[in-house]
Write a protein that holds these residues in place. Structure first.
Motif, PDB file in Angstrom:
ATOM      1  N   SER A 152       0.824  -1.212   0.000  1.00  0.00           N
ATOM      2  CA  SER A 152       0.000   0.000   0.000  1.00  0.00           C
ATOM      3  C   SER A 152       0.856   1.260   0.000  1.00  0.00           C
ATOM      4  N   PHE A 153       2.022   1.226   0.684  1.00  0.00           N
ATOM      5  CA  PHE A 153       2.920   2.382   0.685  1.00  0.00           C
ATOM      6  C   PHE A 153       3.381   2.676  -0.738  1.00  0.00           C
ATOM      7  N   LEU A 154       3.773   1.626  -1.474  1.00  0.00           N
ATOM      8  CA  LEU A 154       4.214   1.830  -2.848  1.00  0.00           C
ATOM      9  C   LEU A 154       3.057   2.302  -3.721  1.00  0.00           C
ATOM     10  N   ALA A 155       1.855   1.767  -3.485  1.00  0.00           N
ATOM     11  CA  ALA A 155       0.696   2.182  -4.290  1.00  0.00           C
ATOM     12  C   ALA A 155       0.455   3.681  -4.174  1.00  0.00           C
ATOM     13  N   ARG A 156       0.748   4.253  -3.004  1.00  0.00           N
ATOM     14  CA  ARG A 156       0.569   5.689  -2.821  1.00  0.00           C
ATOM     15  C   ARG A 156       1.586   6.517  -3.612  1.00  0.00           C
ATOM     16  N   LEU A 157       2.705   5.912  -3.948  1.00  0.00           N
ATOM     17  CA  LEU A 157       3.757   6.637  -4.653  1.00  0.00           C
ATOM     18  C   LEU A 157       3.602   6.596  -6.169  1.00  0.00           C
ATOM     19  N   ILE A 158       2.769   5.697  -6.684  1.00  0.00           N
ATOM     20  CA  ILE A 158       2.709   5.473  -8.129  1.00  0.00           C
ATOM     21  C   ILE A 158       1.632   6.343  -8.766  1.00  0.00           C
ATOM     22  N   PRO A 159       1.972   7.090  -9.803  1.00  0.00           N
ATOM     23  CA  PRO A 159       0.943   7.834 -10.527  1.00  0.00           C
ATOM     24  C   PRO A 159       0.055   6.895 -11.321  1.00  0.00           C
ATOM     25  N   ALA A 160      -1.193   7.266 -11.520  1.00  0.00           N
ATOM     26  CA  ALA A 160      -2.146   6.409 -12.231  1.00  0.00           C
ATOM     27  C   ALA A 160      -1.612   6.060 -13.608  1.00  0.00           C
ATOM     28  N   GLY A 161      -1.784   4.796 -13.978  1.00  0.00           N
ATOM     29  CA  GLY A 161      -1.354   4.338 -15.281  1.00  0.00           C
ATOM     30  C   GLY A 161       0.033   3.742 -15.310  1.00  0.00           C
ATOM     31  N   ARG A 162       0.763   3.812 -14.190  1.00  0.00           N
ATOM     32  CA  ARG A 162       2.128   3.271 -14.146  1.00  0.00           C
ATOM     33  C   ARG A 162       2.242   2.115 -13.150  1.00  0.00           C
ATOM     34  N   GLU A 163       1.103   1.646 -12.643  1.00  0.00           N
ATOM     35  CA  GLU A 163       1.123   0.650 -11.574  1.00  0.00           C
ATOM     36  C   GLU A 163       1.816  -0.643 -11.995  1.00  0.00           C
ATOM     37  N   GLY A 164       1.469  -1.149 -13.186  1.00  0.00           N
ATOM     38  CA  GLY A 164       2.063  -2.401 -13.630  1.00  0.00           C
ATOM     39  C   GLY A 164       3.570  -2.311 -13.742  1.00  0.00           C
ATOM     40  N   GLU A 165       4.043  -1.222 -14.319  1.00  0.00           N
ATOM     41  CA  GLU A 165       5.485  -1.040 -14.489  1.00  0.00           C
ATOM     42  C   GLU A 165       6.215  -0.987 -13.153  1.00  0.00           C
ATOM     43  N   ILE A 166       5.702  -0.161 -12.218  1.00  0.00           N
ATOM     44  CA  ILE A 166       6.402   0.014 -10.941  1.00  0.00           C
ATOM     45  C   ILE A 166       6.294  -1.245 -10.086  1.00  0.00           C
ATOM     46  N   PHE A 167       5.142  -1.902 -10.114  1.00  0.00           N
ATOM     47  CA  PHE A 167       5.053  -3.167  -9.382  1.00  0.00           C
ATOM     48  C   PHE A 167       5.911  -4.251 -10.043  1.00  0.00           C
ATOM     49  N   GLY A 168       6.151  -4.121 -11.355  1.00  0.00           N
ATOM     50  CA  GLY A 168       7.108  -5.010 -12.002  1.00  0.00           C
ATOM     51  C   GLY A 168       8.511  -4.783 -11.475  1.00  0.00           C
ATOM     52  N   LEU A 169       8.890  -3.517 -11.300  1.00  0.00           N
ATOM     53  CA  LEU A 169      10.184  -3.202 -10.684  1.00  0.00           C
ATOM     54  C   LEU A 169      10.235  -3.696  -9.238  1.00  0.00           C
ATOM     55  N   TYR A 170       9.100  -3.635  -8.566  1.00  0.00           N
ATOM     56  CA  TYR A 170       8.991  -4.142  -7.192  1.00  0.00           C
ATOM     57  C   TYR A 170       9.345  -5.627  -7.148  1.00  0.00           C
ATOM     58  N   ALA A 171       8.819  -6.390  -8.131  1.00  0.00           N
ATOM     59  CA  ALA A 171       9.145  -7.820  -8.207  1.00  0.00           C
ATOM     60  C   ALA A 171      10.612  -8.029  -8.551  1.00  0.00           C
ATOM     61  N   THR A 172      11.132  -7.208  -9.467  1.00  0.00           N
ATOM     62  CA  THR A 172      12.519  -7.357  -9.903  1.00  0.00           C
ATOM     63  C   THR A 172      13.502  -7.069  -8.781  1.00  0.00           C
ATOM     64  N   THR A 173      13.294  -5.983  -8.046  1.00  0.00           N
ATOM     65  CA  THR A 173      14.213  -5.661  -6.961  1.00  0.00           C
ATOM     66  C   THR A 173      14.170  -6.732  -5.878  1.00  0.00           C
ATOM     67  N   GLY A 174      12.979  -7.294  -5.639  1.00  0.00           N
ATOM     68  CA  GLY A 174      12.888  -8.378  -4.671  1.00  0.00           C
ATOM     69  C   GLY A 174      13.703  -9.581  -5.087  1.00  0.00           C
ATOM     70  N   ARG A 175      13.629  -9.930  -6.372  1.00  0.00           N
ATOM     71  CA  ARG A 175      14.407 -11.054  -6.881  1.00  0.00           C
ATOM     72  C   ARG A 175      15.904 -10.759  -6.853  1.00  0.00           C
ATOM     73  N   ALA A 176      16.268  -9.502  -7.100  1.00  0.00           N
ATOM     74  CA  ALA A 176      17.684  -9.149  -7.215  1.00  0.00           C
ATOM     75  C   ALA A 176      18.448  -9.363  -5.911  1.00  0.00           C
ATOM     76  N   VAL A 177      17.763  -9.250  -4.778  1.00  0.00           N
ATOM     77  CA  VAL A 177      18.457  -9.395  -3.488  1.00  0.00           C
ATOM     78  C   VAL A 177      18.012 -10.651  -2.752  1.00  0.00           C
ATOM     79  N   SER A 178      17.429 -11.610  -3.484  1.00  0.00           N
ATOM     80  CA  SER A 178      16.880 -12.800  -2.823  1.00  0.00           C
ATOM     81  C   SER A 178      17.953 -13.708  -2.227  1.00  0.00           C
ATOM     82  N   PHE A 179      19.214 -13.341  -2.413  1.00  0.00           N
ATOM     83  CA  PHE A 179      20.307 -14.112  -1.812  1.00  0.00           C
ATOM     84  C   PHE A 179      20.599 -13.674  -0.385  1.00  0.00           C
ATOM     85  N   LEU A 180      20.060 -12.527   0.053  1.00  0.00           N
ATOM     86  CA  LEU A 180      20.466 -11.943   1.331  1.00  0.00           C
ATOM     87  C   LEU A 180      20.106 -12.831   2.521  1.00  0.00           C
ATOM     88  N   ALA A 181      18.841 -13.245   2.618  1.00  0.00           N
ATOM     89  CA  ALA A 181      18.421 -14.057   3.768  1.00  0.00           C
ATOM     90  C   ALA A 181      19.139 -15.407   3.794  1.00  0.00           C
TER      91      ALA A 181
END
Length: 450
Positions: free
Chosen positions: A373-402
Motif C-alpha cells: 500500500s505504501f508503494l501504491a501511494r507513490l505510483i501515478p495512475a497508469g504506471r502501476e504495472g510497471e512500478i510493481f514489475g520493478l517491485y518484483a525485480t528488486t525483490g528477486r535481485a536481493v533474494s540471496f540476502l536471507a
C-alpha cells in the motif's frame, strides 16, 4: 521521450478523503484472487509439492534439492528480467486484466499437470519444469494483481484493502492446506479411497489446488474493470526492445525526479527478503534447534499462517490512520526483538519457539501489506504495472540476502539456532534503509472504467 516517473510525495488531499466509497463486493472479488492463489504458494511451492519432488523416489536428496534450487533460480532470473517490461506493456495496452487472466491460467494448468508427476526419477525434470513455469507465471500475475490496487482504492482506504487481500491470501492457503492434509495426505485411506500408493494422495491434492485457484480467481475478472489503453507499443518486433528502453529511462527518471520511489524499492526488497527468510528457514530452525517432528512443523506452520492472516486484516483496518511507514517500522522492529528472544531463550525448550515464533508471525503479514500500500501511494495512475514489475525485480535481485545471512551466521556460531540472527540482521538492514523515507505519498487514483 521519457515520462516523469512519479510526482514528489504529497500529503493526502481533501479530494482523496471525499473519494467515493469502494464497493464491498469489488474488494471481496479482488481479495478472492489472493485467497485462491495461495493454493500455489502454500500447497505447491512450500508445504506439499516442493517437498514431494525432493523425496527419495526422485533421486538422492542432495541432487534433487540442488536441481530444485536451479529450477527456482532460473525462474527467479526470468522474473527479474521480464517483470518490469511486462508490467509496462500491460499498462500501455490496457491489458492488465487480460494478462492477469493469461498468467493465472498458466499457473492453474501447471498445477493441474502436476498430477502426472509420478514418484519416479524419470518425472523429476517434468515436475521441476512445471514448478518453474508456474512460479514465473505466478509472479507475472501478481504484478497485474497488485497494480489493480490503485483501481479499487484511494488514499483513505488503500491500507485496509491491501490488508484484507493479503490476509485472505494467508487464510485461503491454510484452509486449503488443512482440507488436503485431513482429506488426502495424512490418512492411510483418504476421501474417495485415495491412498499413498503411487503418491496419489499428493497428486490428487494438486488437482484440488488447481480447481481451488481457478474457481476463486473468477470473481476479479467480473468485478474489476479493465484499464484504458494509454499508448500503443511500437509495431513489429521492436515493441519489446522499445519497452525495455522505456523501463531503463523510467529508472533513470526515478533517480532524477522521484528518488523516494526508487529508495523504497531498494529498502523494501531487503526487508521483504528477510520476511521470506522467516518462512523459508523457520521450519529448519524448529526441527533442528527445538526438536519439532515433521507433523509438528506443519501444525506450527498452519498456526503461524492463521495468526499472520488475521493480524494482517486487523492491522489493515488501522493502517490508513497510523500510516504504512509506521506499521512497517514497528512490525520489523518487533520481529527482530522476537527473533532475538527465540535465540536467547532457546535452551528453555520448545515453548519458546511456540510463544515467540508465533508472536513474530503476527508482524510478517502487516509488513507485506503495508509495503504494497505504501508503494501504491507513490505510483501515478497508469504506471502501476510497471512500478510493481520493478517491485518484483528488486525483490528477486536481493533474494540471496536471507539465505546468505542464515548460512554465514550458522558458520560463525556453529549451530542452526544462530541462523535466526542472520535473518534478523537482514531485517535490520531493511529497517535502516526504510527509516529515511518520507511517510507521505501521492494518492492512488481509480482508473476510468471501460
Amino acid at each position: 521521450m521519457s515520462e516523469n516517473p512519479s510526482p514528489a510525495p504529497a500529503a493526502p488531499t481533501a479530494a482523496s478523503a471525499a473519494a467515493p466509497a469502494v464497493r464491498k463486493r469489488t474488494v471481496l472479488a479482488w481479495s478472492l484472487w489472493d485467497w485462491g492463489s495461495a493454493s500455489f504458494n502454500a500447497v505447491v511451492t512450500t508445504f506439499v509439492f516442493s517437498v514431494y519432488i525432493t523425496s527419495a523416489p526422485f533421486g538422492p536428496e542432495e541432487r534433487v534439492s540442488a536441481e530444485l534450487g536451479v529450477a527456482l533460480l532460473v525462474a527467479g532470473v526470468v522474473v527479474a528480467l521480464f517483470a518490469p517490461v511486462i508490467g509496462r506493456l500491460t499498462d500501455q495496452a490496457g491489458r492488465r486484466k487480460t494478462w492477469l487472466g493469461i498468467n493465472t491460467a498458466i499457473v492453474v494448468v501447471c498445477t493441474l499437470l502436476m498430477v502426472l508427476v509420478a514418484p519416479d526419477e524419470q518425472f523429476l525434470i517434468f515436475g521441476l519444469v512445471l514448478l518453474a513455469i508456474g512460479n514465473v507465471a505466478f509472479e507475472f500475475a501478481s504484478v497485474s494483481y497488485n497494480a489493480m490496487l490503485g483501481q479499487i482504492a484511494h488514499n483513505g482506504n488503500v491500507g485496509k484493502i491491501s490488508g484484507i487481500g493479503w490476509g485472505m491470501g494467508y487464510l485461503g492457503g491454510i484452509v486449503l492446506l488443512a482440507i488436503l492434509l485431513v482429506g488426502f495426505i495424512f490418512p492411510e485411506v483418504g476421501w474417495f479411497g485415495v491412498t499413498a500408493e503411487g503418491s496419489w494422495n499428493v497428486r490428487i491434492a494438486m488437482l484440488v489446488s488447481a480447481a481451488w485457484f481457478a474457481v476463486f480467481a473468477i470473481p476479479v475478472f467480473l468485478a474489476v474493470p479493465e484499464i484504458d489503453a494509454r499508448a500503443h507499443p511500437a509495431s513489429g518486433g521492436r515493441w519489446f526492445v522499445s519497452a525495455y528502453a522505456d523501463v531503463f529511462r523510467s529508472i533513470a527518471g526515478l533517480w532524477r525526479d522521484a528518488r523516494q520511489t526508487l529508495h523504497f524499492l531498494v529498502a523494501s526488497a531487503v526487508f521483504r527478503d528477510g520476511l521470506a527468510g522467516v518462512f523459508t528457514f523457520g521450519g529448519v530452525i524448529a526441527a533442528r534447534s527445538f526438536g519439532f517432528d515433521s507433523t509438528t512443523v506443519i501444525v506450527f506452520a498452519i498456526a503461524a499462517n492463521v495468526v499472520a492472516g488475521l493480524a494482517t486484516i486487523l492491522v489493515g483496518f488501522f493502517e490508513d490512520r497510523l500510516g504504512a511507514k509506521r506499521v512497517m517500522i514497528w512490525s520489523i522492529l518487533l520481529m527482530v526483538v522476537c527473533a532475538m528472544l527465540v535465540f536467547a531463550l532457546h535452551d528453555a525448550g520448545a515453548w519458546v519457539f511456540w510463544a515467540f515464533g508465533l508472536l513474530l508471525c503476527i508482524f510478517v503479514g502487516p509488513v507485506q501489506s503495508a509495503s504494497r500500500s505504501f508503494l501504491a501511494r507513490l505510483i501515478p495512475a497508469g504506471r502501476e504495472g510497471e512500478i510493481f514489475g520493478l517491485y518484483a525485480t528488486t525483490g528477486r535481485a536481493v533474494s540471496f540476502l536471507a539465505p546468505a545471512g542464515f548460512t554465514i551466521a550458522i558458520a560463525i556460531g556453529g549451530a542452526t539456532i544462530f541462523g535466526i540472527i542472520g535473518i534478523g540482521v537482514v531485517l535490520l538492514i531493511g529497517l535502516l534503509l526504510l527509516l529515511p523515507m518520507r511517510a507521505g505519498g501521492s494518492r492512488p487514483r481509480r482508473e476510468a472504467a471501460a
